[in-house]
Design a protein around this motif. Structure first.
Motif, PDB file in Angstrom:
ATOM      1  N   ALA A  16       1.290  -1.355   0.398  1.00  0.00           N
ATOM      2  CA  ALA A  16      -0.176  -0.287   0.199  1.00  0.00           C
ATOM      3  C   ALA A  16       0.981   1.198  -0.011  1.00  0.00           C
ATOM      4  O   ALA A  16       0.339   2.415   0.268  1.00  0.00           O
ATOM      5  N   ALA A  17       2.331   1.029   0.051  1.00  0.00           N
ATOM      6  CA  ALA A  17       2.785   1.813  -0.098  1.00  0.00           C
ATOM      7  C   ALA A  17       4.400   2.110  -0.883  1.00  0.00           C
ATOM      8  O   ALA A  17       4.057   1.484  -1.676  1.00  0.00           O
ATOM      9  N   ALA A  18       4.995   3.501  -1.538  1.00  0.00           N
ATOM     10  CA  ALA A  18       5.850   3.593  -2.716  1.00  0.00           C
ATOM     11  C   ALA A  18       6.728   2.723  -2.203  1.00  0.00           C
ATOM     12  O   ALA A  18       6.574   3.519  -0.765  1.00  0.00           O
ATOM     13  N   THR A  19       8.055   2.692  -3.287  1.00  0.00           N
ATOM     14  CA  THR A  19       9.384   2.541  -2.365  1.00  0.00           C
ATOM     15  C   THR A  19      10.030   3.629  -1.411  1.00  0.00           C
ATOM     16  O   THR A  19       9.686   4.781  -2.202  1.00  0.00           O
ATOM     17  N   PRO A  20      10.942   3.727  -0.744  1.00  0.00           N
ATOM     18  CA  PRO A  20      11.109   5.316  -0.321  1.00  0.00           C
ATOM     19  C   PRO A  20      11.665   6.041  -0.683  1.00  0.00           C
ATOM     20  O   PRO A  20      12.692   5.247  -1.366  1.00  0.00           O
ATOM     21  N   ALA A  21      11.697   7.344  -0.911  1.00  0.00           N
ATOM     22  CA  ALA A  21      12.916   8.309  -1.714  1.00  0.00           C
ATOM     23  C   ALA A  21      13.811   7.942  -0.840  1.00  0.00           C
ATOM     24  O   ALA A  21      14.047   8.173  -0.165  1.00  0.00           O
ATOM     25  N   PRO A  22      14.826   8.459  -1.553  1.00  0.00           N
ATOM     26  CA  PRO A  22      16.199   8.160  -1.269  1.00  0.00           C
ATOM     27  C   PRO A  22      16.765   9.411  -1.013  1.00  0.00           C
ATOM     28  O   PRO A  22      16.233  10.437  -0.980  1.00  0.00           O
ATOM     29  N   VAL A  23      17.359   9.738  -0.039  1.00  0.00           N
ATOM     30  CA  VAL A  23      17.698  10.898   1.159  1.00  0.00           C
ATOM     31  C   VAL A  23      19.888  11.647   0.611  1.00  0.00           C
ATOM     32  O   VAL A  23      20.048  10.774   1.012  1.00  0.00           O
ATOM     33  N   ALA A  33      26.451  11.964  -0.366  1.00  0.00           N
ATOM     34  CA  ALA A  33      26.259  11.276  -0.887  1.00  0.00           C
ATOM     35  C   ALA A  33      24.469  10.554  -0.796  1.00  0.00           C
ATOM     36  O   ALA A  33      24.195  11.452   0.389  1.00  0.00           O
ATOM     37  N   LEU A  34      24.347   9.496  -1.375  1.00  0.00           N
ATOM     38  CA  LEU A  34      22.538   9.595  -1.551  1.00  0.00           C
ATOM     39  C   LEU A  34      22.184   7.945  -1.342  1.00  0.00           C
ATOM     40  O   LEU A  34      23.012   6.987  -1.498  1.00  0.00           O
ATOM     41  N   PHE A  35      21.796   8.383  -0.003  1.00  0.00           N
ATOM     42  CA  PHE A  35      21.775   6.984   0.593  1.00  0.00           C
ATOM     43  C   PHE A  35      20.635   6.207   0.185  1.00  0.00           C
ATOM     44  O   PHE A  35      19.256   6.807   0.501  1.00  0.00           O
ATOM     45  N   VAL A  36      19.832   5.148  -0.151  1.00  0.00           N
ATOM     46  CA  VAL A  36      19.006   4.324  -0.925  1.00  0.00           C
ATOM     47  C   VAL A  36      18.422   3.285   0.171  1.00  0.00           C
ATOM     48  O   VAL A  36      19.137   2.199   0.367  1.00  0.00           O
ATOM     49  N   ALA A  37      17.503   4.068   1.258  1.00  0.00           N
ATOM     50  CA  ALA A  37      16.596   2.988   1.959  1.00  0.00           C
ATOM     51  C   ALA A  37      16.167   1.757   1.967  1.00  0.00           C
ATOM     52  O   ALA A  37      16.149   0.310   2.167  1.00  0.00           O
ATOM     53  N   GLU A  38      15.636   1.227   0.364  1.00  0.00           N
ATOM     54  CA  GLU A  38      15.413   0.008  -0.080  1.00  0.00           C
ATOM     55  C   GLU A  38      14.796   0.705  -2.006  1.00  0.00           C
ATOM     56  O   GLU A  38      13.583   1.410  -2.531  1.00  0.00           O
ATOM     57  N   ALA A  39      15.827  -0.456  -2.567  1.00  0.00           N
ATOM     58  CA  ALA A  39      15.863  -0.030  -4.394  1.00  0.00           C
ATOM     59  C   ALA A  39      14.086  -0.612  -4.495  1.00  0.00           C
ATOM     60  O   ALA A  39      13.459  -1.724  -4.551  1.00  0.00           O
ATOM     61  N   GLY A  40      14.104   0.627  -5.912  1.00  0.00           N
ATOM     62  CA  GLY A  40      12.301  -1.091  -5.990  1.00  0.00           C
ATOM     63  C   GLY A  40      12.720  -1.850  -7.472  1.00  0.00           C
ATOM     64  O   GLY A  40      13.955  -1.712  -7.407  1.00  0.00           O
ATOM     65  N   LYS A  41      11.970  -1.560  -7.969  1.00  0.00           N
ATOM     66  CA  LYS A  41      12.273  -2.734  -8.866  1.00  0.00           C
ATOM     67  C   LYS A  41      12.970  -2.037  -9.755  1.00  0.00           C
ATOM     68  O   LYS A  41      13.618  -0.770 -10.735  1.00  0.00           O
TER      69      LYS A  41
END
Length: 272
Positions: A16-23, A33-41
């Motif tokens: 029900a939620a989108a992939t978190p945006a990078p920070v 430094a761009l942090f990817v919490a969770e990659a999408g497809k």
């Protein structure tokens, strides 16, 4: 590092939620430094039979351009600055591979960033066969051209072990995929260090430079790692299209006892 308030919480992706945006953390004139919490497809990963990873940094960059590579064709599982292990075992039996992202799904539990944009904290979990088996708690900071990480690994099930590749290479742990890695040179302890198939004793700090004429935005990158406060002195170094890794724990898996958190540290210094 002082805990940050989760005032700007990013929830993990779900049905029900989108992939978190990078920070992003860093400063405009220094290291970003761009942090990817969770990659999408990621199509390339899907073709390789891998699940989307999480908790990695890409790109690391300076004003002159990027320093890292993401999902390169030669090693599609490499992902900027990351940490992963070929062996994830439960009760001594292979359960998953967090390096190749097989048998394991990563989910972000949340990310917070400081008001000045130089620090972040993140929580994520590894899920194997429907159960959460390990929790990551990450603190990261960028000051000028220096980046520091503190990573806590806490088992959520008894009998959990982690190990590097079960071969002569023995790689696993904190890893860095730099641009033009086939043109790198290495120094450790004030001496030139030659890459090898397996780990080499390079000391607690490795300085990486490129061949003259290589189009990179910096002179050098220094990397130092610790495990539970002790310097990591064995390294997998590659002068080829590959990553650089401070080896922990090596090919022999180590147990992560319940009730204890293993702490891995990293200091990365960029020489402009």
């Amino acid at each position: 590092m002082r805990c940050l308030p989760f005032s700007s919480l990013l929830l993990a992706a779900s049905a029900a939620a989108a992939t978190p945006a990078p920070v992003s953390i860093g400063t405009a004139r220094g290291l970003q430094a761009l942090f990817v919490a969770e990659a999408g497809k990621v199509e390339a990963l899907e073709k390789a039979g891998a699940n989307p990873p999480g908790h990695y940094f890409h790109p690391l960059s300076m004003p002159g351009g990027p320093l890292t590579e993401l999902f390169p064709a030669d090693h599609v599982h490499h992902r900027g600055l990351f940490w992963a292990w070929r062996q994830v075992l439960v009760d001594g039996k292979p359960a998953a591979n967090s390096w190749l992202m097989t048998g394991l799904k990563f989910r972000s539990m949340g990310v917070s960033r400081s008001h000045d944009g130089t620090r972040l904290e993140a929580v994520g979990r590894w899920r194997v066969d429907g159960d959460d088996v390990l929790e990551e708690r990450l603190s990261a900071r960028v000051t000028g051209t220096t980046m520091t990480l503190d990573l806590g690994l806490t088992p959520l099930v008894p009998g959990l072990s982690l190990g590097g590749s079960p071969d002569d290479k023995g790689y696993g742990g904190l890893s860095l995929r730099l641009v033009h890695s086939d043109r790198l040179r290495f120094e450790g302890g004030g001496r030139v260090v030659a890459p090898a198939v397996g780990p080499v004793a390079a000391g607690p700090d490795v300085r990486m430079t490129w061949d003259a004429g290589t189009p990179v935005p910096v002179v050098a990158v220094r990397m130092a790692c610790t495990a539970d406060g002790a310097p990591v002195t064995m390294w997998v170094l590659r002068r080829e299209h590959s990553m650089q890794n401070c080896v922990w724990p090596g090919p022999q898996p180590v147990s992560l006892p319940m009730g204890r958190t293993v702490r891995l540290g990293l200091k990365l210094v960029v020489e402009p």
